[in-house]
Write an enzyme that holds these catalytic residues in place. Sequence first.
Site, PDB file in Angstrom:
ATOM      1  N   HIS A  22       6.333 -51.984  49.829  1.00  0.00           N
ATOM      2  CA  HIS A  22       5.549 -51.061  49.705  1.00  0.00           C
ATOM      3  C   HIS A  22       4.386 -51.105  48.912  1.00  0.00           C
ATOM      4  O   HIS A  22       3.105 -50.619  49.233  1.00  0.00           O
ATOM      5  CB  HIS A  22       6.343 -49.985  48.849  1.00  0.00           C
ATOM      6  N   LYS A  46      20.175 -38.248  51.571  1.00  0.00           N
ATOM      7  CA  LYS A  46      21.104 -39.490  51.372  1.00  0.00           C
ATOM      8  C   LYS A  46      21.557 -39.266  50.055  1.00  0.00           C
ATOM      9  O   LYS A  46      20.911 -38.789  49.147  1.00  0.00           O
ATOM     10  CB  LYS A  46      20.343 -40.836  51.756  1.00  0.00           C
ATOM     11  N   ARG A  95       7.513 -52.720  59.969  1.00  0.00           N
ATOM     12  CA  ARG A  95       8.071 -54.077  59.965  1.00  0.00           C
ATOM     13  C   ARG A  95       8.319 -54.945  61.346  1.00  0.00           C
ATOM     14  O   ARG A  95       8.090 -55.966  61.486  1.00  0.00           O
ATOM     15  CB  ARG A  95       9.346 -54.058  59.028  1.00  0.00           C
ATOM     16  N   SER A 133      14.597 -50.970  50.934  1.00  0.00           N
ATOM     17  CA  SER A 133      15.005 -50.323  49.936  1.00  0.00           C
ATOM     18  C   SER A 133      16.487 -50.503  49.857  1.00  0.00           C
ATOM     19  O   SER A 133      17.015 -50.792  48.877  1.00  0.00           O
ATOM     20  CB  SER A 133      14.609 -48.764  49.651  1.00  0.00           C
TER      21      SER A 133
HETATM   22  O1  PNS Z   1      10.999 -44.002  53.529  1.00  0.00           O
HETATM   23  P1  PNS Z   1      11.387 -43.198  54.522  1.00  0.00           P
HETATM   24  O2  PNS Z   1      12.842 -42.602  54.110  1.00  0.00           O
HETATM   25  O3  PNS Z   1      11.600 -43.865  55.936  1.00  0.00           O
HETATM   26  O4  PNS Z   1      10.492 -41.960  54.867  1.00  0.00           O
HETATM   27  C1  PNS Z   1      10.697 -40.696  55.658  1.00  0.00           C
HETATM   28  C2  PNS Z   1       9.559 -39.761  55.439  1.00  0.00           C
HETATM   29  C3  PNS Z   1       9.849 -39.067  54.094  1.00  0.00           C
HETATM   30  C4  PNS Z   1       8.261 -40.161  55.817  1.00  0.00           C
HETATM   31  C5  PNS Z   1      10.102 -38.676  56.386  1.00  0.00           C
HETATM   32  O5  PNS Z   1      11.573 -38.551  56.349  1.00  0.00           O
HETATM   33  C6  PNS Z   1       9.352 -37.370  56.347  1.00  0.00           C
HETATM   34  O6  PNS Z   1       8.414 -37.265  56.398  1.00  0.00           O
HETATM   35  N1  PNS Z   1      10.327 -36.043  55.439  1.00  0.00           N
HETATM   36  C7  PNS Z   1       9.755 -34.991  55.281  1.00  0.00           C
HETATM   37  C8  PNS Z   1      10.120 -33.924  56.526  1.00  0.00           C
HETATM   38  C9  PNS Z   1       9.459 -33.938  57.633  1.00  0.00           C
HETATM   39  O7  PNS Z   1       8.192 -33.236  57.568  1.00  0.00           O
HETATM   40  N2  PNS Z   1      10.164 -33.933  58.909  1.00  0.00           N
HETATM   41  C10 PNS Z   1       9.298 -33.821  59.939  1.00  0.00           C
HETATM   42  C11 PNS Z   1       8.463 -35.071  60.492  1.00  0.00           C
HETATM   43  S1  PNS Z   1       9.299 -36.002  61.543  1.00  0.00           S
END
Ligand code: PNS
Length: 170
Positions: A22, A46, A95, A133
């Site tokens: 990150h 989670k 990745r 992570s």
């Molecule tokens: O590190 P991660 O868990 O892959 O990040 C995921 C994240 C936080 C980018 C994604 O879950 C997110 O944007 N969540 C907010 C909810 C949202 O906006 N959902 C609709 C978009 S697809």
Amino acid sequence: MTQPHAPRAVFPGSFDPFHVGHVAIVERALRIFPQVVVGVLQNTGKDSVFEADERAEMIREHYRDTPAVEVRSFDGLLVNFMQDMNATIIIRGMRAVSDFEYEFQMALMNRRLWPPVETVFLTPKEEVLYLSSRLVREVVALGGDVTGLVPDAVRQRLEIRFRETNTPPG
Ligand code: PNS
């Protein structure tokens, strides 16, 4: 056409925990955008090792001498947070091909929800391509050493957390 202001960028994620992969993405993003907001998702759905405020605090600690990086936690839709932050760019690290489908769907959904948004995918640091992570949590929970894989502020708190609770990796 030149833009009057550089667009603000948000690097969103669960960051449970924030690791050197990150860090490398933030570093690359700062080569393109003058300011990056790290957006820490509050409710990850989670079992998080750390509460959102703790995750944000550790990241803030890491960037305490980098004014170009702002750290905020958010809940709900990412595009709503983007609008609150006056930002139009989403930064994501990609990745491997296995990341592609999920990332592609998210980018398209976010654009559907808020058309001005653009998702910029950055390539990770190749030395830590394998890092996630989930793996960091697992290694720490099993007593392994993650020095060099997470910022120091994160490592110390992770070790304390797993020593205290003996929480199995989520
Ligand atoms: O590190 P991660 O868990 O892959 O990040 C995921 C994240 C936080 C980018 C994604 O879950 C997110 O944007 N969540 C907010 C909810 C949202 O906006 N959902 C609709 C978009 S697809």
